[in-house]
Design an enzyme around this catalytic site. Sequence first.
Site, PDB file in Angstrom:
ATOM      1  N   GLU B  29      33.603  40.641  37.128  1.00  0.00           N
ATOM      2  CA  GLU B  29      32.695  39.603  37.442  1.00  0.00           C
ATOM      3  C   GLU B  29      31.081  39.954  37.150  1.00  0.00           C
ATOM      4  O   GLU B  29      30.658  41.057  37.246  1.00  0.00           O
ATOM      5  CB  GLU B  29      32.848  39.518  38.789  1.00  0.00           C
ATOM      6  CG  GLU B  29      34.241  38.841  39.437  1.00  0.00           C
ATOM      7  CD  GLU B  29      34.480  39.070  40.982  1.00  0.00           C
ATOM      8  OE1 GLU B  29      33.589  39.748  41.564  1.00  0.00           O
ATOM      9  OE2 GLU B  29      35.647  38.937  41.314  1.00  0.00           O
ATOM     10  N   GLU B  60      39.622  38.353  42.137  1.00  0.00           N
ATOM     11  CA  GLU B  60      40.118  39.625  41.636  1.00  0.00           C
ATOM     12  C   GLU B  60      41.396  40.086  41.518  1.00  0.00           C
ATOM     13  O   GLU B  60      41.925  40.529  40.651  1.00  0.00           O
ATOM     14  CB  GLU B  60      39.890  40.617  43.181  1.00  0.00           C
ATOM     15  CG  GLU B  60      38.224  40.970  42.924  1.00  0.00           C
ATOM     16  CD  GLU B  60      37.389  39.821  43.760  1.00  0.00           C
ATOM     17  OE1 GLU B  60      38.064  39.112  44.373  1.00  0.00           O
ATOM     18  OE2 GLU B  60      36.169  40.167  43.686  1.00  0.00           O
ATOM     19  N   GLN B  82      33.575  44.631  41.185  1.00  0.00           N
ATOM     20  CA  GLN B  82      32.139  44.809  41.489  1.00  0.00           C
ATOM     21  C   GLN B  82      32.024  45.813  42.387  1.00  0.00           C
ATOM     22  O   GLN B  82      31.011  46.687  42.378  1.00  0.00           O
ATOM     23  CB  GLN B  82      31.718  43.403  41.671  1.00  0.00           C
ATOM     24  CG  GLN B  82      30.177  43.444  41.538  1.00  0.00           C
ATOM     25  CD  GLN B  82      29.784  41.782  41.576  1.00  0.00           C
ATOM     26  OE1 GLN B  82      29.986  41.198  42.263  1.00  0.00           O
ATOM     27  NE2 GLN B  82      29.562  41.439  40.134  1.00  0.00           N
ATOM     28  N   PHE B  83      32.647  45.868  43.551  1.00  0.00           N
ATOM     29  CA  PHE B  83      32.545  46.841  44.624  1.00  0.00           C
ATOM     30  C   PHE B  83      34.216  47.241  44.803  1.00  0.00           C
ATOM     31  O   PHE B  83      34.843  46.600  44.940  1.00  0.00           O
ATOM     32  CB  PHE B  83      32.060  46.294  45.937  1.00  0.00           C
ATOM     33  CG  PHE B  83      30.715  46.206  45.745  1.00  0.00           C
ATOM     34  CD1 PHE B  83      29.805  47.350  46.118  1.00  0.00           C
ATOM     35  CD2 PHE B  83      30.146  45.091  44.995  1.00  0.00           C
ATOM     36  CE1 PHE B  83      28.353  46.991  46.006  1.00  0.00           C
ATOM     37  CE2 PHE B  83      28.494  44.824  44.920  1.00  0.00           C
ATOM     38  CZ  PHE B  83      28.017  46.004  45.490  1.00  0.00           C
ATOM     39  N   ASP B  85      35.496  47.790  47.468  1.00  0.00           N
ATOM     40  CA  ASP B  85      36.161  46.948  48.679  1.00  0.00           C
ATOM     41  C   ASP B  85      37.011  45.778  48.268  1.00  0.00           C
ATOM     42  O   ASP B  85      37.557  45.256  48.877  1.00  0.00           O
ATOM     43  CB  ASP B  85      34.734  46.744  49.708  1.00  0.00           C
ATOM     44  CG  ASP B  85      34.050  47.964  49.537  1.00  0.00           C
ATOM     45  OD1 ASP B  85      33.776  48.146  50.978  1.00  0.00           O
ATOM     46  OD2 ASP B  85      33.138  48.103  48.765  1.00  0.00           O
ATOM     47  N   PHE B  86      36.311  45.255  47.097  1.00  0.00           N
ATOM     48  CA  PHE B  86      36.950  43.867  46.698  1.00  0.00           C
ATOM     49  C   PHE B  86      38.429  44.289  46.118  1.00  0.00           C
ATOM     50  O   PHE B  86      39.115  43.014  45.846  1.00  0.00           O
ATOM     51  CB  PHE B  86      36.199  43.195  45.861  1.00  0.00           C
ATOM     52  CG  PHE B  86      34.546  43.044  46.069  1.00  0.00           C
ATOM     53  CD1 PHE B  86      34.358  43.215  47.230  1.00  0.00           C
ATOM     54  CD2 PHE B  86      33.687  42.670  45.031  1.00  0.00           C
ATOM     55  CE1 PHE B  86      33.153  43.038  47.802  1.00  0.00           C
ATOM     56  CE2 PHE B  86      32.320  42.411  45.271  1.00  0.00           C
ATOM     57  CZ  PHE B  86      31.859  42.572  46.683  1.00  0.00           C
ATOM     58  N   ILE B  87      38.655  45.292  45.896  1.00  0.00           N
ATOM     59  CA  ILE B  87      40.143  45.626  45.298  1.00  0.00           C
ATOM     60  C   ILE B  87      41.171  45.115  46.246  1.00  0.00           C
ATOM     61  O   ILE B  87      42.223  44.888  45.827  1.00  0.00           O
ATOM     62  CB  ILE B  87      40.240  47.159  44.776  1.00  0.00           C
ATOM     63  CG1 ILE B  87      39.315  47.335  43.717  1.00  0.00           C
ATOM     64  CG2 ILE B  87      41.664  47.338  44.144  1.00  0.00           C
ATOM     65  CD1 ILE B  87      39.444  48.798  43.292  1.00  0.00           C
ATOM     66  N   HIS B 128      30.889  46.766  51.806  1.00  0.00           N
ATOM     67  CA  HIS B 128      30.309  47.167  50.522  1.00  0.00           C
ATOM     68  C   HIS B 128      30.179  48.644  50.555  1.00  0.00           C
ATOM     69  O   HIS B 128      29.169  49.003  49.468  1.00  0.00           O
ATOM     70  CB  HIS B 128      28.963  46.340  49.962  1.00  0.00           C
ATOM     71  CG  HIS B 128      29.364  44.922  49.915  1.00  0.00           C
ATOM     72  ND1 HIS B 128      29.661  43.861  50.651  1.00  0.00           N
ATOM     73  CD2 HIS B 128      29.103  44.123  48.647  1.00  0.00           C
ATOM     74  CE1 HIS B 128      29.824  42.869  50.184  1.00  0.00           C
ATOM     75  NE2 HIS B 128      29.703  42.931  48.994  1.00  0.00           N
TER      76      HIS B 128
END
Lengths: 321, 340
Positions: B29, B60, B82-83, B85-87, B128
């Site tokens: 992203e 994602e 991007q972070f 946490d988004f995984i 985040h």
Amino acid sequence: MAQNLNEDTLLEMYEKMLLIRKFEEKLYFLFLTRVMPGSMHQCNGQEACAVGVCANLVKNDYITSTHRGHGHCLAKGADVKAVMAEMFGKKTGLCKGMGGSMHIADFSVGMLGANGIVAAGIPQAAGAAWACRYLKNDHIAVAFFGDGAANEGVFHEGLNLAAVWKLPVVFVCENNLYGLSTHYRKVTAVENIAARAAAYNMPGTIVDGMDVLAVYETAREAVARARNGGGPTLLECKTYRYMGHSRFEKPSYRTQEEVEEWKQKDPIPAFAGRLKEEFMVSKEAITAIERKVDEEIENAVKYAEAGPDPEPDDYKQYIYA
Amino acid sequence: MEAKTIVQALRQALTEEMKKDERVVLLGEDIGIFNGAYRVTEGLLDAFGEDRVRDTPISEAAIVGAAVGAALAGLRPVVEIQFNDFITCAMDQVCNQAAKIRLMMGGQVSVPLVIRSPVGATGRAAQHSQSLEAWFMHTPGLKVVLPSTPYDAKGLLKTAIRDDNPVLFFEHKLLYGATSPGGKLSTSAAELDEVFEPAPEKEYYLPFGVADLKREGKDVTIVATGCMVHKSIKAAKILKSEGIDIEIVDPRTLVPLDIETIINSVEKTGRLVIVSEDVTTCGVASEIAAVVADKALFCLDAPVKRVCVPDTPIPFAPNNENRVIPQVEHIISAIRSVMS
């Protein structure tokens, strides 16, 4: 319809459907007699979808499959003996006994794997298609999945990505009406899953999944569109599975009458009839195919049973490259 | 030019590997015209074009799924999430797919895939700020990298891209050395310490599974990762004046983990403090403590101490965040306790 098909292709489609049917009937018997470990998901009734689509593909085209993946694997051209040996968990299996029924794969024919997670192959097919275009190798990818997968997030994410990147991929939804026990209309907001193509600005087509020639013709257009840079297609095959979702299941959610009604539309005898009547294929030719398939399956079982088990520590060599 | 920041080091690694191998492609992203949330991919769109530096939808699961498919079909994708946490949105593709495909398929194929992602708390609250590396240590089939210096970051990312397995490559936000757009925090080599070694412009690869001694000492072993290496250096300098001589082991890769170097150090010092920014329970430090208990229990002169985030989501208020993230004073206090 089907004028472009020569007799060899027609007979090959018949042979493949019959092979898948008889292969799974044999598996069912082997499971009941408890010779074979594990569980399995059969695709009896859905053979025309796998065969009609794969008849349009070349060896190096890719497919991703589902937990109900034996048919896709055989239709894509995997070796029957090695598929059978994998069912037995043998070292001689396609996946060296490490994957079994639910993870059957044959990279030598572009079969990237059955999958235990519903819809997981959808974005993977998009990615494989991206690689094909990037590498300019003229190949495409096909994702097979069921009606249940159309309610997973990655269905929507994958179709959107494929559409915005205009990838050479065909999404084939085999709508067999049930996600395990749940009728798709109870959990799906649309009557036709193909209608969802509109949301991703791609063509959505519905085809009779019990008619192998209809599937073949419809898939041919979608495959050509993908190969010619026209982007993805969502193809919905209306079909039915005769057996339960997996082994040892009580069919509490549907009636025997419904099952029998669908069996009246069985793609295999119907196609045999058309081969004789419309394409003037001799009865002898059909019988010869049936004998060949029986023999092939018997040989596959012998091969599988004779093969060695993996060593108990074999798994270790496959965790990391 | 040598890379004085981790952002520059990572960019050099990506550039060198992309020049060397056309199969290396980037997706994520905002990595194109926006240069990535932390500017790691700055200039790469211009250098390599849209075919190789691909902005994606905010999807994602599809990003990682497509990368897995592309890896199976011959590419070597490098994903930016991007972070970290988004995984979570892509966990199936990471843990059920990428990690398991090789074994499930009996070694027919491997999945050469790198997932780069920032970790660490920098005032962005609970979604985040996490450091999720331990989750991926718990999924066999993945490799896990967490560098603490530009030198390590470059050499390890190049190795990750060449590796035929899926690699989770975590980058600590406070070590990037660049401010994120709109971000308030920035760090630079000058604010850190002498172990924040720049990456030379020449090509080199650092092997996985080889820890680095960031400081030699004889009284206490600290095993620290990422940003915690530098906080540990600060603690060591403070305690030096009290005559406590601290050794700092930076594993650099958590999978594979260089157990031998850790054990050797503990055999020398007899004391172990593990400092990590993930949460305590079932964390990086738990695993290292268990390994030491198994292999070197009788070398220990004191209980093993874990200095990690307590079992809580990261709170927003700066004084609360500061309380839960391991700080120099927490490390000092743990060292004093094992020395007493």
